[in-house]
Motif scaffolding. Structure first.
Motif, PDB file in Angstrom:
ATOM      1  N   ALA A 290       0.835  -1.063   0.016  1.00  0.00           N
ATOM      2  CA  ALA A 290       0.130  -0.208   0.078  1.00  0.00           C
ATOM      3  C   ALA A 290       0.821   1.355   0.064  1.00  0.00           C
ATOM      4  O   ALA A 290       1.850   1.245   0.625  1.00  0.00           O
ATOM      5  CB  ALA A 290      -0.876  -0.019   1.169  1.00  0.00           C
ATOM      6  N   ILE A 291       0.581   2.157  -0.736  1.00  0.00           N
ATOM      7  CA  ILE A 291       1.242   3.446  -0.875  1.00  0.00           C
ATOM      8  C   ILE A 291       0.345   4.710  -0.197  1.00  0.00           C
ATOM      9  O   ILE A 291      -0.820   4.613  -0.264  1.00  0.00           O
ATOM     10  CB  ILE A 291       1.734   3.884  -2.306  1.00  0.00           C
ATOM     11  N   GLY A 292       0.922   5.610   0.294  1.00  0.00           N
ATOM     12  CA  GLY A 292       0.232   6.994   0.725  1.00  0.00           C
ATOM     13  C   GLY A 292       0.490   8.044  -0.369  1.00  0.00           C
ATOM     14  O   GLY A 292       1.367   8.220  -0.924  1.00  0.00           O
ATOM     15  N   VAL A 293      -0.721   8.823  -0.364  1.00  0.00           N
ATOM     16  CA  VAL A 293      -0.483  10.013  -1.015  1.00  0.00           C
ATOM     17  C   VAL A 293      -0.968  11.334  -0.464  1.00  0.00           C
ATOM     18  O   VAL A 293      -1.981  11.016   0.349  1.00  0.00           O
ATOM     19  CB  VAL A 293      -1.512   9.564  -2.370  1.00  0.00           C
ATOM     20  N   GLU A 294      -0.424  12.248  -0.762  1.00  0.00           N
ATOM     21  CA  GLU A 294      -0.890  13.587   0.106  1.00  0.00           C
ATOM     22  C   GLU A 294      -0.750  14.748  -0.964  1.00  0.00           C
ATOM     23  O   GLU A 294       0.028  14.665  -1.842  1.00  0.00           O
ATOM     24  CB  GLU A 294       0.210  13.754   1.200  1.00  0.00           C
TER      25      GLU A 294
ATOM     26  N   ARG B  93      -4.033  14.194   3.604  1.00  0.00           N
ATOM     27  CA  ARG B  93      -3.220  13.195   3.585  1.00  0.00           C
ATOM     28  C   ARG B  93      -3.943  11.775   3.575  1.00  0.00           C
ATOM     29  O   ARG B  93      -4.822  11.646   4.631  1.00  0.00           O
ATOM     30  CB  ARG B  93      -2.345  13.171   4.848  1.00  0.00           C
ATOM     31  N   VAL B  94      -3.565  10.949   2.939  1.00  0.00           N
ATOM     32  CA  VAL B  94      -4.188   9.661   3.032  1.00  0.00           C
ATOM     33  C   VAL B  94      -3.225   8.349   3.083  1.00  0.00           C
ATOM     34  O   VAL B  94      -2.010   8.491   2.539  1.00  0.00           O
ATOM     35  CB  VAL B  94      -4.899   9.421   1.601  1.00  0.00           C
ATOM     36  N   THR B  95      -2.921   7.982   4.502  1.00  0.00           N
ATOM     37  CA  THR B  95      -1.981   7.204   4.774  1.00  0.00           C
ATOM     38  C   THR B  95      -2.020   5.895   4.193  1.00  0.00           C
ATOM     39  O   THR B  95      -2.884   5.389   3.831  1.00  0.00           O
ATOM     40  CB  THR B  95      -2.166   7.062   6.270  1.00  0.00           C
ATOM     41  N   PRO B  96      -0.747   5.077   4.039  1.00  0.00           N
ATOM     42  CA  PRO B  96      -0.935   3.877   3.489  1.00  0.00           C
ATOM     43  C   PRO B  96      -1.628   2.830   4.333  1.00  0.00           C
ATOM     44  O   PRO B  96      -1.631   2.802   5.397  1.00  0.00           O
ATOM     45  CB  PRO B  96       0.775   3.488   3.616  1.00  0.00           C
ATOM     46  N   GLY B  97      -2.267   2.013   3.382  1.00  0.00           N
ATOM     47  CA  GLY B  97      -3.036   1.089   4.301  1.00  0.00           C
ATOM     48  C   GLY B  97      -4.374   1.487   4.747  1.00  0.00           C
ATOM     49  O   GLY B  97      -5.233   0.835   5.484  1.00  0.00           O
ATOM     50  N   SER B  98      -4.893   2.809   4.436  1.00  0.00           N
ATOM     51  CA  SER B  98      -5.972   3.238   5.125  1.00  0.00           C
ATOM     52  C   SER B  98      -7.221   3.258   4.213  1.00  0.00           C
ATOM     53  O   SER B  98      -6.935   3.093   2.914  1.00  0.00           O
ATOM     54  CB  SER B  98      -5.797   4.640   5.683  1.00  0.00           C
ATOM     55  N   PHE B  99      -8.328   3.372   4.669  1.00  0.00           N
ATOM     56  CA  PHE B  99      -9.579   3.502   3.805  1.00  0.00           C
ATOM     57  C   PHE B  99     -10.273   4.687   4.192  1.00  0.00           C
ATOM     58  O   PHE B  99     -10.581   5.001   4.991  1.00  0.00           O
ATOM     59  CB  PHE B  99     -10.478   2.302   4.143  1.00  0.00           C
TER      60      PHE B  99
ATOM     61  N   LEU C 129      -3.194  -2.509  -0.158  1.00  0.00           N
ATOM     62  CA  LEU C 129      -4.083  -1.336  -0.945  1.00  0.00           C
ATOM     63  C   LEU C 129      -4.476  -0.087   0.040  1.00  0.00           C
ATOM     64  O   LEU C 129      -4.547  -0.176   1.461  1.00  0.00           O
ATOM     65  CB  LEU C 129      -5.279  -2.027  -1.429  1.00  0.00           C
ATOM     66  N   THR C 130      -4.442   0.936  -0.395  1.00  0.00           N
ATOM     67  CA  THR C 130      -4.942   2.200   0.251  1.00  0.00           C
ATOM     68  C   THR C 130      -6.056   2.690  -0.818  1.00  0.00           C
ATOM     69  O   THR C 130      -6.187   2.692  -2.057  1.00  0.00           O
ATOM     70  CB  THR C 130      -3.759   3.286   0.043  1.00  0.00           C
ATOM     71  N   ILE C 131      -7.027   3.188  -0.008  1.00  0.00           N
ATOM     72  CA  ILE C 131      -8.460   3.656  -0.703  1.00  0.00           C
ATOM     73  C   ILE C 131      -8.644   4.987  -0.331  1.00  0.00           C
ATOM     74  O   ILE C 131      -8.717   5.261   0.593  1.00  0.00           O
ATOM     75  CB  ILE C 131      -9.503   2.509  -0.388  1.00  0.00           C
TER      76      ILE C 131
END
Length: 514
Positions: free
Chosen positions: A14-18, A38-44, A203-205
């Motif tokens: 999973a990757i994070g995107v900000e 900020r969407v942290t890796p492995g978060s929904f 995965l990150t969603i």
């Protein structure tokens, strides 16, 4: 060979995107104003906001469809350039759109293989199928590989859209209203599987949605946009639905529906008997539809889009000729034509009113007069129109229904979606209503407009009108209807008083389990 079938150690990270200070300006419109998320890796992560809040603009900047006026994107804390969607894909960012992008005539396997950038000119299908089967072993999603997409259910198509992104090794998925075409059971299955993948760190969603039930059931974190700005964020466990809805709408007053009044021994008002109709391709669209709506009752017709609801509304509003069957009002035969609509006091409105029940280039006043232009005071003599009474009537309705328009003479197409719907609502409810036929009345509208329209529908029911409500939003049916009927493949497959059924039972009927 897809990157997705490399060694297990190399995939499913999973990757994070900000985004930092993301701003997008179109001419004089500031669509995004300094949005940092900020969407942290492995978060929904759920992205909430009303229509026009900036959600789509934000994700299009993240995907490289738009270049931001200002601001930057970080992937795993490193600043990146995303000049186009291909660059986003290379970074592991993929998007599943609201409407399917699959090729219907090709099988699931063929759709997956042609989605790759490195698809060979001559495809070794034995090798590809082996690779696909190995890939499917690594995912919780199962779809039949050798069936044409046109033969798959909506739930299977949505799973295949997601599988396509996983196959391309996209480890950050943006989902745009992913459950809008799914039954409740299909929605819960798909979101549950995705939630499992985020919990496993695969995965990150980031999901755009308007359904609070999905946010509270599946999301860890939420960000709320309003008018292009970020106005709130936090852990879902720390926020109530009221907290989130207040962030979305600010201090806008929300009208509450009146209490549901009991109508004892209400008489049968509208009856549809043995109705058949064909679609535009001359294929069966409605088969033996039987419905009864009593005074002071809302009959809600639930169903996934495309199961005959549009054709039913068209028949009832005179836009489509039935091939068989009858319509009765008060036990008398009824044909949906203007004169009889007036006699029997039949009114209605539907989704996308500019396409269906309005003339876009005509003024607000003219559109509001469609029901009364040939009666006094607007038409004091046959064939003569008097503009002054027409404008006065429009001014009264604009005030009563809080329609925001520069003037009565503004072309109705220049109004916002919510205000077009309010203007049509004002026209259709301005007289004495005995029968109200409405289809997806709140489609695409803001929170305050939704509450207003639902309250108006409940008011008409309480006054004794017979209301036929067709809606693809099950929450709307659950909130408003006294009786529910489910349409599936052009037939009524389930009917029940609302107090003797529940969401799960209705959902099963929508999925075709009778």
């Amino acid at each position: 060979m897809s990157l997705a079938v490399e060694t297990q150690a190399d995939v499913r990270r999973a990757i994070g995107v900000e985004t930092i200070g993301m701003t997008k300006i179109f001419g004089s419109l500031v669509a995004l104003d300094d949005v940092s998320i900020r969407v942290t890796p492995g978060s929904f992560h759920a992205l909430l906001g009303e229509n026009g809040a900036g959600k789509s603009t934000l994700v299009k900047c993240m995907m490289g469809f738009y270049q931001p006026t200002k601001g930057s994107v970080l992937v795993n804390d490193a600043e990146v350039e995303i000049p186009n969607p291909r660059a986003a894909h290379a970074l592991g960012i993929g998007m599943v759109y609201q409407h399917f992008t699959l090729v219907p005539s090709l099988t699931a396997a063929e759709n997956l293989v042609i989605s790759r950038a490195d698809t060979p000119a001559i495809i070794d299908w034995a090798k590809e199928r082996k690779g696909l089967e190995a890939f499917l072993e690594t995912t919780p999603f199962k779809v039949p590989l050798n069936v044409p997409v046109s033969g798959l259910s909506a739930g299977e198509k949505q799973k295949l859209e997601i599988l396509k992104q996983l196959y391309l090794d996209q480890r950050f998925l943006i989902l745009d209203e992913p459950t809008s075409v799914l039954t409740p059971d299909e929605a819960d299955e798909v979101l549950g599987l995705l939630r499992g993948m985020t919990e496993a760190g695969d995965l990150t969603i980031l999901m755009i949605t308007h359904k609070f039930r999905e946010v509270t059931a599946y999301a860890d974190e939420v960000t709320v946009l309003r008018r292009g700005r970020m106005v709130g964020a936090g852990k879902v466990s720390d926020l109530s639905v009221n907290d989130m809805s207040h962030m979305m709408i600010g201090d806008t007053t929300i009208r509450e529906s009146a209490a549901r009044q009991v109508h004892a021994d209400a008489k049968l008002k509208l009856e549809v008997a043995g109705l058949f109709a064909e679609d535009d391709e001359q294929l069966p669209a409605l088969e033996a539809i039987n419905l009864k709506v009593h005074c002071g009752e809302i009959l809600g017709i639930a169903g996934v889009s495309g199961n005959g609801q549009s054709e039913l509304i068209e028949v009832l509003s005179g836009q489509r000729t039935p091939s068989d069957g009858r319509i009765f009002i008060d036990g008398k035969p009824y044909e949906p034509e203007r004169k009889l609509m007036d006699t029997f006091k039949v009114f209605g409105f539907s989704e996308e009113p500019l396409k269906n029940v309005a003339v876009p280039r005509m003024s607000v006043a003219e559109n509001m007069a469609f029901r009364t232009f040939d009666k006094a005071p607007i038409s004091p003599f046959k064939g003569w129109l008097s503009p002054a009474p027409m404008r006065q009537k429009a001014r009264d309705l604009i005030a009563s229904y809080r329609v925001k328009t520069p003037s009565t003479e503004e072309p109705i197409e220049n109004l916002s979606g919510g205000n077009v719907q309010r203007a049509i609502l004002a026209r259709e409810l301005s007289g004495e209503v005995d029968i109200l036929i409405v289809a997806n009345p709140c489609f695409g509208l803001d929170f305050a407009s939704v509450a207003e329209i639902r309250a108006q529908i409940m008011d008409q029911r309480n006054r004794g009108a017979a209301v036929l409500l067709v809606s693809e939003d099950l929450d709307e049916i659950l909130e408003l209807a006294d009786t529910v009927a489910v349409m599936s493949e052009g037939k009524i497959t389930y009917t029940s008083p609302m107090d003797k059924t529940d969401r799960a039972t209705i959902g099963h009927a929508m999925a075709g389990h009778h």
